[in-house]
Design a protein around this motif. Structure first.
Motif, PDB file in Angstrom:
ATOM      1  N   VAL A 233      82.086 -54.001  -6.346  1.00  0.00           N
ATOM      2  CA  VAL A 233      83.050 -54.323  -7.401  1.00  0.00           C
ATOM      3  C   VAL A 233      83.822 -53.069  -7.822  1.00  0.00           C
ATOM      4  CG1 VAL A 233      83.317 -55.193  -9.756  1.00  0.00           C
ATOM      5  CG2 VAL A 233      81.709 -56.297  -8.196  1.00  0.00           C
ATOM      6  N   HIS A 234      83.123 -51.940  -7.877  1.00  0.00           N
ATOM      7  CA  HIS A 234      83.775 -50.681  -8.221  1.00  0.00           C
ATOM      8  C   HIS A 234      84.872 -50.370  -7.199  1.00  0.00           C
ATOM      9  CE1 HIS A 234      83.164 -46.133  -9.384  1.00  0.00           C
ATOM     10  NE2 HIS A 234      84.411 -46.545  -9.531  1.00  0.00           N
ATOM     11  N   TRP A 235      84.557 -50.547  -5.924  1.00  0.00           N
ATOM     12  CA  TRP A 235      85.534 -50.307  -4.854  1.00  0.00           C
ATOM     13  C   TRP A 235      86.763 -51.187  -5.048  1.00  0.00           C
ATOM     14  CZ3 TRP A 235      87.710 -53.351  -1.012  1.00  0.00           C
ATOM     15  CH2 TRP A 235      88.328 -52.685   0.048  1.00  0.00           C
ATOM     16  N   MET A 236      86.556 -52.472  -5.372  1.00  0.00           N
ATOM     17  CA  MET A 236      87.669 -53.407  -5.560  1.00  0.00           C
ATOM     18  C   MET A 236      88.460 -53.072  -6.820  1.00  0.00           C
ATOM     19  SD  MET A 236      85.874 -57.000  -4.448  1.00  0.00           S
ATOM     20  CE  MET A 236      87.440 -57.874  -4.436  1.00  0.00           C
ATOM     21  N   PHE A 237      87.774 -52.650  -7.863  1.00  0.00           N
ATOM     22  CA  PHE A 237      88.436 -52.301  -9.125  1.00  0.00           C
ATOM     23  C   PHE A 237      89.340 -51.083  -8.928  1.00  0.00           C
ATOM     24  CE2 PHE A 237      88.535 -50.309 -13.368  1.00  0.00           C
ATOM     25  CZ  PHE A 237      88.888 -51.396 -14.164  1.00  0.00           C
ATOM     26  N   ASP A 238      88.820 -50.062  -8.248  1.00  0.00           N
ATOM     27  CA  ASP A 238      89.607 -48.847  -8.016  1.00  0.00           C
ATOM     28  C   ASP A 238      90.825 -49.112  -7.146  1.00  0.00           C
ATOM     29  OD1 ASP A 238      87.934 -47.359  -9.578  1.00  0.00           O
ATOM     30  OD2 ASP A 238      86.957 -46.290  -7.931  1.00  0.00           O
ATOM     31  N   ARG A 239      90.747 -50.106  -6.289  1.00  0.00           N
ATOM     32  CA  ARG A 239      91.859 -50.423  -5.389  1.00  0.00           C
ATOM     33  C   ARG A 239      92.768 -51.526  -5.925  1.00  0.00           C
ATOM     34  NH1 ARG A 239      88.062 -47.920  -3.394  1.00  0.00           N
ATOM     35  NH2 ARG A 239      88.224 -46.529  -1.591  1.00  0.00           N
ATOM     36  N   GLY A 240      92.555 -51.900  -7.161  1.00  0.00           N
ATOM     37  CA  GLY A 240      93.452 -52.848  -7.807  1.00  0.00           C
ATOM     38  C   GLY A 240      93.274 -54.293  -7.399  1.00  0.00           C
ATOM     39  N   GLU A 249      88.937 -61.032 -19.751  1.00  0.00           N
ATOM     40  CA  GLU A 249      88.951 -62.002 -18.652  1.00  0.00           C
ATOM     41  C   GLU A 249      89.134 -61.233 -17.348  1.00  0.00           C
ATOM     42  OE1 GLU A 249      91.669 -65.699 -16.896  1.00  0.00           O
ATOM     43  OE2 GLU A 249      92.082 -64.846 -18.879  1.00  0.00           O
ATOM     44  N   ILE A 250      88.315 -61.556 -16.335  1.00  0.00           N
ATOM     45  CA  ILE A 250      88.386 -60.871 -15.051  1.00  0.00           C
ATOM     46  C   ILE A 250      89.573 -61.398 -14.252  1.00  0.00           C
ATOM     47  CG2 ILE A 250      87.188 -60.395 -12.886  1.00  0.00           C
ATOM     48  CD1 ILE A 250      84.547 -60.793 -14.427  1.00  0.00           C
ATOM     49  N   LEU A 251      90.433 -60.481 -13.807  1.00  0.00           N
ATOM     50  CA  LEU A 251      91.610 -60.832 -13.024  1.00  0.00           C
ATOM     51  C   LEU A 251      91.352 -60.553 -11.544  1.00  0.00           C
ATOM     52  CD1 LEU A 251      94.358 -59.206 -15.289  1.00  0.00           C
ATOM     53  CD2 LEU A 251      93.684 -61.619 -15.212  1.00  0.00           C
ATOM     54  N   VAL A 252      91.724 -61.501 -10.684  1.00  0.00           N
ATOM     55  CA  VAL A 252      91.562 -61.341  -9.242  1.00  0.00           C
ATOM     56  C   VAL A 252      92.945 -61.268  -8.602  1.00  0.00           C
ATOM     57  CG1 VAL A 252      90.611 -62.314  -7.120  1.00  0.00           C
ATOM     58  CG2 VAL A 252      89.392 -62.623  -9.300  1.00  0.00           C
ATOM     59  N   SER A 253      93.180 -60.236  -7.821  1.00  0.00           N
ATOM     60  CA  SER A 253      94.488 -60.029  -7.200  1.00  0.00           C
ATOM     61  C   SER A 253      94.801 -61.111  -6.169  1.00  0.00           C
ATOM     62  CB  SER A 253      94.519 -58.658  -6.516  1.00  0.00           C
ATOM     63  OG  SER A 253      95.658 -58.517  -5.705  1.00  0.00           O
ATOM     64  N   ARG A 254      96.078 -61.399  -6.041  1.00  0.00           N
ATOM     65  CA  ARG A 254      96.525 -62.328  -5.005  1.00  0.00           C
ATOM     66  C   ARG A 254      96.302 -61.757  -3.608  1.00  0.00           C
ATOM     67  NH1 ARG A 254     102.513 -63.293  -7.292  1.00  0.00           N
ATOM     68  NH2 ARG A 254     102.190 -61.058  -7.635  1.00  0.00           N
ATOM     69  N   GLY A 255      96.070 -60.429  -3.543  1.00  0.00           N
ATOM     70  CA  GLY A 255      95.852 -59.792  -2.254  1.00  0.00           C
ATOM     71  C   GLY A 255      94.441 -59.927  -1.719  1.00  0.00           C
ATOM     72  N   VAL A 256      93.533 -60.498  -2.507  1.00  0.00           N
ATOM     73  CA  VAL A 256      92.157 -60.686  -2.043  1.00  0.00           C
ATOM     74  C   VAL A 256      92.120 -61.772  -0.974  1.00  0.00           C
ATOM     75  CG1 VAL A 256      89.865 -61.483  -2.728  1.00  0.00           C
ATOM     76  CG2 VAL A 256      91.118 -59.900  -4.204  1.00  0.00           C
ATOM     77  N   ASN A 257      91.429 -61.481   0.131  1.00  0.00           N
ATOM     78  CA  ASN A 257      91.429 -62.440   1.235  1.00  0.00           C
ATOM     79  C   ASN A 257      90.358 -63.518   1.112  1.00  0.00           C
ATOM     80  OD1 ASN A 257      89.264 -60.748   1.665  1.00  0.00           O
ATOM     81  ND2 ASN A 257      89.462 -60.739   3.892  1.00  0.00           N
ATOM     82  N   PRO A 284      91.851 -51.431 -24.999  1.00  0.00           N
ATOM     83  CA  PRO A 284      93.066 -52.070 -24.457  1.00  0.00           C
ATOM     84  C   PRO A 284      94.062 -51.100 -23.845  1.00  0.00           C
ATOM     85  CG  PRO A 284      92.467 -53.088 -26.537  1.00  0.00           C
ATOM     86  CD  PRO A 284      91.546 -51.910 -26.367  1.00  0.00           C
ATOM     87  N   ARG A 285      94.173 -49.872 -24.373  1.00  0.00           N
ATOM     88  CA  ARG A 285      95.172 -48.944 -23.827  1.00  0.00           C
ATOM     89  C   ARG A 285      94.806 -48.515 -22.411  1.00  0.00           C
ATOM     90  NH1 ARG A 285      93.911 -43.145 -25.534  1.00  0.00           N
ATOM     91  NH2 ARG A 285      91.857 -43.249 -26.490  1.00  0.00           N
ATOM     92  N   PHE A 286      93.509 -48.443 -22.109  1.00  0.00           N
ATOM     93  CA  PHE A 286      93.101 -48.099 -20.749  1.00  0.00           C
ATOM     94  C   PHE A 286      93.200 -49.313 -19.821  1.00  0.00           C
ATOM     95  CE2 PHE A 286      90.352 -45.091 -23.312  1.00  0.00           C
ATOM     96  CZ  PHE A 286      91.215 -44.016 -23.147  1.00  0.00           C
ATOM     97  N   LEU A 287      92.865 -50.479 -20.348  1.00  0.00           N
ATOM     98  CA  LEU A 287      92.996 -51.705 -19.549  1.00  0.00           C
ATOM     99  C   LEU A 287      94.462 -51.962 -19.193  1.00  0.00           C
ATOM    100  CD1 LEU A 287      90.476 -54.053 -21.392  1.00  0.00           C
ATOM    101  CD2 LEU A 287      90.134 -52.848 -19.230  1.00  0.00           C
ATOM    102  N   GLU A 292      98.879 -52.101 -15.192  1.00  0.00           N
ATOM    103  CA  GLU A 292     100.242 -51.720 -14.886  1.00  0.00           C
ATOM    104  C   GLU A 292     100.351 -50.731 -13.722  1.00  0.00           C
ATOM    105  OE1 GLU A 292     101.840 -50.234 -18.505  1.00  0.00           O
ATOM    106  OE2 GLU A 292     102.046 -52.236 -19.436  1.00  0.00           O
ATOM    107  N   ASN A 293      99.301 -49.955 -13.479  1.00  0.00           N
ATOM    108  CA  ASN A 293      99.403 -48.888 -12.491  1.00  0.00           C
ATOM    109  C   ASN A 293      98.475 -49.036 -11.294  1.00  0.00           C
ATOM    110  OD1 ASN A 293     101.158 -46.623 -13.932  1.00  0.00           O
ATOM    111  ND2 ASN A 293      99.807 -47.512 -15.485  1.00  0.00           N
ATOM    112  N   CYS A 294      97.538 -49.962 -11.396  1.00  0.00           N
ATOM    113  CA  CYS A 294      96.557 -50.073 -10.308  1.00  0.00           C
ATOM    114  C   CYS A 294      96.428 -51.506  -9.774  1.00  0.00           C
ATOM    115  CB  CYS A 294      95.193 -49.582 -10.806  1.00  0.00           C
ATOM    116  SG  CYS A 294      93.930 -49.446  -9.526  1.00  0.00           S
ATOM    117  N   PHE A 295      96.378 -52.472 -10.676  1.00  0.00           N
ATOM    118  CA  PHE A 295      96.131 -53.861 -10.277  1.00  0.00           C
ATOM    119  C   PHE A 295      97.271 -54.416  -9.428  1.00  0.00           C
ATOM    120  CE2 PHE A 295      96.117 -58.510 -11.484  1.00  0.00           C
ATOM    121  CZ  PHE A 295      95.012 -58.830 -10.715  1.00  0.00           C
ATOM    122  N   LYS A 296      96.894 -55.040  -8.330  1.00  0.00           N
ATOM    123  CA  LYS A 296      97.856 -55.663  -7.444  1.00  0.00           C
ATOM    124  C   LYS A 296      97.926 -57.163  -7.751  1.00  0.00           C
ATOM    125  CE  LYS A 296      96.989 -52.321  -3.725  1.00  0.00           C
ATOM    126  NZ  LYS A 296      96.042 -51.489  -4.489  1.00  0.00           N
ATOM    127  N   GLY A 297      98.579 -57.477  -8.869  1.00  0.00           N
ATOM    128  CA  GLY A 297      98.647 -58.868  -9.322  1.00  0.00           C
ATOM    129  C   GLY A 297      99.271 -59.783  -8.324  1.00  0.00           C
TER     130      GLY A 297
END
Length: 297
Positions: A233-240, A249-257, A284-287, A292-297
């Protein structure tokens, strides 16, 4: 320059973010200015809670508050804030670690009521020594190491007032280990996204302490910029590939296969499990930075 003690409480009426800035009235300007370029210790007053002396940081500069007259802001040098591995009471069985608050008769003086006050190098080193694991515990070693465990039976430090603790505060290895220890304590060594808690035979937790805003992007070593995550999970979090909303709420990127596989892995509620204490929860400021800078929505 001189070291100092700044009082801070989580329910403060002032607009403080201890890792980045500290707001105060002009009546304290003279005292605060003495601390520019040097280290300060944050102290939670006994009436406000039980944290006592709980963190250090270095004051970079003092500026007028741009929003309020007669108010100033102590700007904290980025990357210097550090939570103590263990909080130091204002008074313990050995007395007062900040001996500068005592008068000639050994009693508490009015100095102890000051929200910002200078502190001697000896008192500073004594408090930091009690707040951090011994240097031998923090620096690199071979073999297993239960970094998240606190030694309750630790022997008192001898001649601690003569040991300069400042080098420890800027050592990246030390900061990483203290950060990991503090985050895993806050999350009970449990992954916030999966709810899994694995401990190996040597007592080391499988969960890792993840920075929400990374250090290389000026993310501070503060508990509410951290979250306990299992390795995958840490690996996935760091890679957005995973992130969090402000309401956890846990967000899952559209890029997840394999979204179905991820949904089976994370908490059924779809929300992260975080500490009860508000000051330990992801801020919230870190989330927002992560989204905005890491998550691949």
């Amino acid at each position: 320059m001189t070291k100092g003690v700044f009082l801070h409480r989580s329910d403060s009426i002032y607009q403080d973010q201890p890792d980045s800035h500290y707001q105060f009235p002009s009546s304290y300007l003279s005292r605060a200015s003495q601390c520019v370029g040097d280290w300060i210790i944050y102290l939670e007053p006994t009436k406000a809670g039980k944290r006592g002396y709980h963190a250090v940081a270095r004051v970079q500069q003092i500026i007028p508050d741009p929003t309020l007259d007669d108010m100033f802001i102590a700007m904290i040098e980025p990357g210097t804030y550090l939570d103590f591995d263990r909080e130091v009471p204002f008074r313990d069985v050995d007395g007062y670690p900040e001996r500068g608050v005592l008068n000639g008769e050994g009693r508490i003086s009015g100095r102890a009521q000051s929200a910002m006050r200078p502190i001697s190098d000896a008192d500073f080193n004594r408090i930091v020594s009690r707040g951090l694991l011994d240097q031998d515990e923090l620096l690199p070693r071979t073999g297993s190491y239960a970094a998240h465990q606190v030694r309750e039976e630790a022997a008192p430090f001898l001649f601690e007032q003569e040991r300069d603790r400042v080098p420890l505060l800027t050592n990246r290895v030390v900061r990483d280990r203290v950060f990991r220890s503090k985050v895993l304590q806050a999350y009970d060594s449990t992954c916030a996204f999966t709810g899994l808690k694995f401990i190996n035979g040597g007592g080391r937790a499988e969960a890792e302490a993840a920075h929400i805003r990374p250090v290389e992007h000026n993310g501070p070593d503060i508990v509410n910029n951290g979250i306990a995550l299992s390795g995958t999970v840490h690996w996935m979090f760091d890679r957005g590939l995973l992130s969090l909303t402000d309401d956890l709420e846990i967000l899952v990127s559209r890029g997840v296969n394999d979204k179905d596989g991820i949904r089976q892995l994370i908490n059924q509620s779809g929300r992260a499990k975080v500490p009860i204490e508000a000051y330990m929860r992801p801020h919230p400021r870190f989330l927002q930075w992560h989204r905005e800078n890491c998550f691949k929505g």
